[in-house]
Design an enzyme around this catalytic site. Structure first.
Site, PDB file in Angstrom:
ATOM      1  CG  ASP A 207       0.293   1.979  -5.760  1.00  0.00           C
ATOM      2  OD1 ASP A 207      -0.874   1.611  -5.956  1.00  0.00           O
ATOM      3  OD2 ASP A 207       1.027   1.496  -4.874  1.00  0.00           O
TER       4      ASP A 207
ATOM      5  NE  ARG B  54       6.016  -3.600  -4.756  1.00  0.00           N
ATOM      6  CZ  ARG B  54       4.738  -3.756  -4.367  1.00  0.00           C
ATOM      7  NH1 ARG B  54       4.447  -3.843  -3.085  1.00  0.00           N
ATOM      8  NH2 ARG B  54       3.759  -3.812  -5.252  1.00  0.00           N
TER       9      ARG B  54
ATOM     10  CD  GLN C 289      -2.986  -7.017  -3.176  1.00  0.00           C
ATOM     11  OE1 GLN C 289      -3.685  -7.722  -3.918  1.00  0.00           O
ATOM     12  NE2 GLN C 289      -1.810  -6.565  -3.536  1.00  0.00           N
TER      13      GLN C 289
ATOM     14  N   GLY D 148       0.861  -1.176   0.000  1.00  0.00           N
ATOM     15  CA  GLY D 148       0.000   0.000   0.000  1.00  0.00           C
ATOM     16  C   GLY D 148       0.898   1.226   0.000  1.00  0.00           C
ATOM     17  CB  ALA D 149       1.169   4.084  -2.336  1.00  0.00           C
TER      18      ALA D 149
END
Lengths: 352, 352
Positions: B237, B87, B196, B47-48
């Protein structure tokens, strides 16, 4: 192809157990109409044309069951009704039931014995199977011309040999394109929740040495946007008179993504999938399946206890998103009201 | 909310292990920058915004690691580089690294000792966490007004408390709408391949007693067409200057389906997710993840050996499909070039 989706052998119907693929290759033996209905319901066999063929054998088994019954009419009618209720969306099931029931009624009217009727319905089931295989070959021949050479073909679910008597509808188009010398690679949506793409399409294409790339369904729109896909080809469970097409859930959003990417979207199905009684997609019943298919994957629980589940098995792609419908009798183009009716009314070759 | 996504405790960072939910609730203890990078890479935390907060603690740990190093600059720089590479898509990670690295450079220029720098960066990480929680509350407040009362809200992936310091972005909007007295039910796409939605969104909403229905991603278009959904709300994101939004793969086809159904599509994200350096979505790097996420589910192999896999982790939803972008500083509407820049240039409240 190195496998038989369904086969009559030693007085029984043998079904390749599609719940077990690709981890193990096993057959299930079916020797009554009730067992046939259960196998369809539990998806030992799936795919509209394969369900049609299996149901035909189911009716033949019902006729055999009726020979030994004290109330043959009731035994037969109950068996046909159980088969009809096994999966509501695929019209091929209804089509096969009606074809064999009509044959039986004709024979009884002509004075045939119960034994003679049972033998004749088994022959008719063999004919349904043979015609389905021939239809897949014809679909392949017509569809191969639409496939661009040297590009990817994206498909959803499994519309292959495993969904038919053999060869496949959408995958029949792929096979025929390759046989005609075109270079094709296949992209297979994994197709949640039952994973027909990851499990079945991937398995059967690898059996034939055809390169296949599996992707999560959610990645199809990205793939289409990347320029690697020349066309989308999917099967169908029921096609309404106006071309609206019910197929495995996820087909409709795939068609939207293809439209957004400017990639042509083709449906491949035998003419028996066209339901002229349904004016449009709103008249097609959509099966909802159990929550377990979503809350559990490969036997493991993934979602927490207490969630609700929405699990429709099919969706309807509106005709406006479909560039062509490839049938065994030729390629239908919009407006489908005209083209599908014309192909449906064409005389059949062979013993139909 | 009865859980902490990440928490500094006893001289280490504790992360709720999101790979294990909902089957088991476990924490992972992280006490170096390298362990932080691994936890981000392996999706212990995802999760950003949560990645941004975790990365901030990672930099604080790098500063602590550097205290004991014979070559502190090199140790620190290598640690930050490993965090940056963990990421590539979420811009919040880069944002957090740059914020803490700038803080460190300022302190060193002012003559602070390595120990003092390490203490100050830990305080800064605490501030990032606190600001993220406040941002989620503000997003919720702004977004709650957009949500229609008494209808379903469809979301994709997990943009909840588990994706942030707590409360959530998209799910923050849901929580705030419910706190404001609106009746909401949530529909959660299961979100293949990592699930998710089925695993995390369902779990955290049930913790709060909010009704949730899980569906296969492929069924979202059918659900949208059924009239049961009043709006779609997703996280982000990275948001480009023109409003193009990178989010979990599957967001783009969901936006296409929402457009086809006439359902408004909202993005909810802190202003730190807006990357003014990216003119549009083509400038956002898209991470591809390993094949195992697709070929295996819950530890079981589902696809046959020999298949290729296409597994992008994100996709880009074009701005034209987004009705509004809800940030902690207010709601941006098209044209986003103007509205996002205006919100980005607004002075921060608090200690930023």
């Amino acid at each position: 192809m190195g496998f038989r989706t369904l086969e009559w052998r030693d007085g029984a119907l043998w079904l390749l157990d599609q719940r077990k693929l690709p981890a193990s290759v096993e057959e299930v033996r079916v020797h009554s109409a009730a067992e046939t209905a259960r196998a369809i319901r539990e998806m030992v066999v799936r795919g509209a044309p394969a369900i049609g063929c299996t149901a035909a054998y189911g009716v033949a088994l019902a006729a055999r069951d009726a020979v030994r019954s004290s109330d043959p009419e009731r035994t037969f009618a109950a068996a046909v009704e159980e088969l009809r209720a096994a999966r509501p969306t695929a019209v091929n099931l209804r089509w096969a039931l009606e074809r064999l029931a009509t044959k039986r009624a004709d024979l009884l009217r002509a004075g045939a014995s119960a034994e003679r009727v049972a033998d004749a319905l088994l022959e008719e089931a063999h004919a349904v199977l043979a015609e389905d295989l021939a239809a897949c070959r014809a679909i392949g021949k017509h569809g191969a011309q639409l496939v661009p050479d040297g590009q990817g073909i994206l498909t959803h679910c499994n519309a292959g040999g495993l969904a038919t008597a053999g060869y496949g509808t959408a995958l029949g188009v792929v096979r025929a394109a390759i046989e005609s010398g075109k270079k094709c690679v296949v992209y297979a949506d994994e197709t949640r929740p039952w994973l027909q793409g990851a499990r079945l399409t991937a398995w059967e294409l690898l059996q034939d040495g055809i390169p296949v790339t599996v992707l999560p369904d959610v990645a199809a729109a990205s793939l289409l946007g990347s320029g690697r896909v020349g066309c989308v080809v999917v099967g169908a469970d029921r096609i309404a008179r106006n071309g609206d097409t019910a197929n495995k859930v996820g087909t409709y959003p795939l068609a939207l993504a293809a439209e957004a990417a400017g990639v042509p979207f083709f449906v491949a199905a035998p003419i028996s999938t066209v339901d002229l009684r349904a004016a449009n997609g709103r008249e097609i019943p959509i099966e909802e399946r159990g929550a377990d298919e979503v809350t559990h994957v490969a036997g493991s629980r993934v979602a927490p206890h207490g969630v609700n589940v929405f699990n429709p098995s099919f969706d309807v792609t509106p005709a406006r998103l479909i560039a062509a419908i490839v049938t065994d009798r030729g390629v239908a183009r919009p407006p489908y009201e005209e083209s599908l009716e014309a192909l449906s009314l064409t005389g059949r070759g062979g013993g139909g």
